[in-house]
Design an enzyme around this catalytic site. Structure first.
Site, PDB file in Angstrom:
ATOM      1  N   ASP A  30     -14.272  -6.935   1.866  1.00 33.98           N
ATOM      2  CA  ASP A  30     -13.151  -7.745   2.342  1.00 33.98           C
ATOM      3  C   ASP A  30     -13.445  -9.233   2.217  1.00 33.98           C
ATOM      4  O   ASP A  30     -14.587  -9.669   2.365  1.00 33.98           O
ATOM      5  CB  ASP A  30     -12.857  -7.387   3.811  1.00 33.98           C
ATOM      6  CG  ASP A  30     -11.513  -7.935   4.272  1.00 33.98           C
ATOM      7  OD1 ASP A  30     -10.664  -8.244   3.410  1.00 33.98           O
ATOM      8  OD2 ASP A  30     -11.316  -8.063   5.490  1.00 33.98           O
ATOM      9  N   THR A  76      -4.655   2.917   1.020  1.00 36.55           N
ATOM     10  CA  THR A  76      -3.287   3.425   0.876  1.00 36.55           C
ATOM     11  C   THR A  76      -2.287   2.391   1.399  1.00 36.55           C
ATOM     12  O   THR A  76      -1.102   2.465   1.075  1.00 36.55           O
ATOM     13  CB  THR A  76      -3.114   4.765   1.637  1.00 36.55           C
ATOM     14  OG1 THR A  76      -3.711   4.647   2.930  1.00 36.55           O
ATOM     15  CG2 THR A  76      -3.789   5.907   0.898  1.00 36.55           C
ATOM     16  N   ASN A  78      -2.718  -0.920   0.806  1.00 40.69           N
ATOM     17  CA  ASN A  78      -2.712  -2.073  -0.101  1.00 40.69           C
ATOM     18  C   ASN A  78      -1.531  -2.066  -1.077  1.00 40.69           C
ATOM     19  O   ASN A  78      -1.243  -3.082  -1.723  1.00 40.69           O
ATOM     20  CB  ASN A  78      -4.030  -2.166  -0.898  1.00 40.69           C
ATOM     21  CG  ASN A  78      -5.217  -2.623  -0.060  1.00 40.69           C
ATOM     22  OD1 ASN A  78      -6.349  -2.233  -0.309  1.00 40.69           O
ATOM     23  ND2 ASN A  78      -4.971  -3.468   0.959  1.00 40.69           N
ATOM     24  N   ARG A 198     -18.847  -4.425   7.530  1.00 37.81           N
ATOM     25  CA  ARG A 198     -17.645  -5.143   7.120  1.00 37.81           C
ATOM     26  C   ARG A 198     -17.956  -6.629   7.078  1.00 37.81           C
ATOM     27  O   ARG A 198     -18.181  -7.264   8.109  1.00 37.81           O
ATOM     28  CB  ARG A 198     -16.481  -4.888   8.074  1.00 37.81           C
ATOM     29  CG  ARG A 198     -15.220  -5.604   7.577  1.00 37.81           C
ATOM     30  CD  ARG A 198     -13.961  -5.092   8.206  1.00 37.81           C
ATOM     31  NE  ARG A 198     -12.801  -5.652   7.515  1.00 37.81           N
ATOM     32  CZ  ARG A 198     -11.583  -5.171   7.583  1.00 37.81           C
ATOM     33  NH1 ARG A 198     -11.337  -4.110   8.311  1.00 37.81           N
ATOM     34  NH2 ARG A 198     -10.588  -5.745   6.922  1.00 37.81           N
ATOM     35  N   ARG A 204     -12.819  -4.555  12.313  1.00 30.71           N
ATOM     36  CA  ARG A 204     -12.041  -3.316  12.443  1.00 30.71           C
ATOM     37  C   ARG A 204     -12.342  -2.417  11.257  1.00 30.71           C
ATOM     38  O   ARG A 204     -12.852  -2.870  10.229  1.00 30.71           O
ATOM     39  CB  ARG A 204     -10.543  -3.617  12.538  1.00 30.71           C
ATOM     40  CG  ARG A 204     -10.000  -4.465  11.425  1.00 30.71           C
ATOM     41  CD  ARG A 204      -8.505  -4.760  11.576  1.00 30.71           C
ATOM     42  NE  ARG A 204      -8.095  -5.715  10.556  1.00 30.71           N
ATOM     43  CZ  ARG A 204      -8.054  -7.031  10.742  1.00 30.71           C
ATOM     44  NH1 ARG A 204      -8.364  -7.553  11.920  1.00 30.71           N
ATOM     45  NH2 ARG A 204      -7.707  -7.841   9.752  1.00 30.71           N
TER      46      ARG A 204
HETATM   47  C1  IPE Z   1     -10.495  -7.315  -0.270  1.00 30.91           C
HETATM   48  O1  IPE Z   1     -10.145  -8.636  -0.177  1.00 30.91           O
HETATM   49  C2  IPE Z   1      -9.835  -6.581  -1.401  1.00 30.91           C
HETATM   50  C3  IPE Z   1      -8.875  -5.560  -0.965  1.00 30.91           C
HETATM   51  C4  IPE Z   1      -8.537  -5.323   0.271  1.00 30.91           C
HETATM   52  C5  IPE Z   1      -8.247  -4.737  -1.978  1.00 30.91           C
HETATM   53  P1  IPE Z   1      -8.742  -9.127   0.414  1.00 30.91           P
HETATM   54  O2  IPE Z   1      -7.788  -9.205  -0.705  1.00 30.91           O
HETATM   55  O3  IPE Z   1      -8.342  -8.269   1.566  1.00 30.91           O
HETATM   56  O4  IPE Z   1      -9.145 -10.572   0.896  1.00 30.91           O
HETATM   57  P2  IPE Z   1      -8.594 -11.369   2.161  1.00 30.91           P
HETATM   58  O5  IPE Z   1      -8.745 -10.476   3.368  1.00 30.91           O
HETATM   59  O6  IPE Z   1      -7.178 -11.706   1.866  1.00 30.91           O
HETATM   60  O7  IPE Z   1      -9.477 -12.562   2.235  1.00 30.91           O
HETATM   61 MG    MG Z   2      -8.573  -8.419   3.599  1.00 28.82          MG
END
Ligand code: IPE
Ligand code: MG
Length: 259
Positions: A30, A76, A78, A198, A204
């Site tokens: 993340d 799922t 995203n 994480r 979370r």
């Molecule tokens: C992780 O980075 C990639 C995925 C969840 C697919 P994010 O895209 O969630 O990055 P932030 O949370 O916006 O910084």
């Molecule tokens: Mg993220």
């Protein structure tokens, strides 16, 4: 100790049948978007930098005694991101496998992609199937990529499969216990994660490995995923090593004191 409280593996040595150490780390990758934003870059470049972090982290994990790594690549949930970003995320497995699959295979890495197949393109499914077929007999390291994965979706899918088996007369309701159910999940056959990490400062699980996380230690780190590497994994493992895992039991000294 009541039988129901008996942990499945509290006294078991953390080694496999060949005596090799078993240590399964799972990571919620993340912070790609924030990393890109901080640099005034499009989010897509954050995701690409995230793939480079994955490469570093797989190498570091093998070096640091981890033998299974499960990473959360696409959830799922995203799908609700803008179409262009979803397309970029969908292209990442190809980007990763093109540059790394041959090397992973040479190094004995077994690659598994876990998650729903529905919604993925036939091209991506073929890529996934090829990666599975090519690496399925490898056993030095397990790399599981959760892609189009959601813990709740996986539990619901497993429950549906069990219900179908009951309806078809292949199983009886009373057959269902934790062991049988675990065998219906996408992670069937793999040990549960010992440690879930994480980065990015969020604290979370976000629907990652909900069933499997039952006794995992959780470590949250303040680094954005594209910056992740060996030093961060080393720090997470050091924190994990300092934890006292009891699986619902009490520590040996307290058993003596209680007796
Ligand atoms: C992780 O980075 C990639 C995925 C969840 C697919 P994010 O895209 O969630 O990055 P932030 O949370 O916006 O910084
Ligand atoms: Mg993220």
């Amino acid at each position: 100790m009541a039988a129901a409280e008996k942990p499945p593996s509290a006294d078991a040595p953390r080694v496999d049948q060949q005596g090799a150490p078993v240590l399964h780390v799972a990571i919620v990758m993340d912070g790609n978007g924030r990393w890109a934003k901080q640099r005034g870059l499009p989010r897509s470049l954050g995701h690409r930098a995230g793939v480079e972090a994955l490469k570093r982290t797989v190498s570091a994990a093998a070096k640091l005694g981890v033998n299974s790594l499960t990473v959360f690549g696409f959830s799922t949930e995203n799908w609700s991101r803008p179409a262009a970003e979803v397309a970029e995320l969908m292209a990442l497995p190809k980007r990763y496998f093109e540059t790394d699959l041959a090397r992973l295979h040479r190094e004995g890495v077994r690659v598994r992609v876990i998650g729903r197949r529905e919604g993925l393109s036939s091209e991506l499914l073929k890529l996934i199937d090829d990666a599975h077929a090519r690496t399925e007999n490898n056993d030095t390291f397990n790399l599981n990529i959760a892609f189009n994965y959601g813990g709740q979706a996986d539990i619901a899918d497993a429950a549906r499969r069990f219900a179908e088996d009951v309806a078809a007369g292949r199983r009886r309701p009373e057959d269902l216990d934790e062991t049988l159910f675990a065998g219906l999940l996408a992670t069937a056959g793999a040990p549960p994660p010992d440690l879930i990490v994480r980065p990015s400062g969020e604290q979370r699980l976000s629907n990652f490995l909900l069933w499997e996380a039952a006794y995992a230690e959780l470590v949250f780190q303040d680094v954005l995923w594209p910056d992740y590497g060996e030093e961060h994994l080393r720090a997470a493992l050091a924190e994990f090593a300092a934890r006292d895992r009891r699986y619902g039991a009490i520590v040996a000294d307290d058993v003596l004191a209680a007796g």
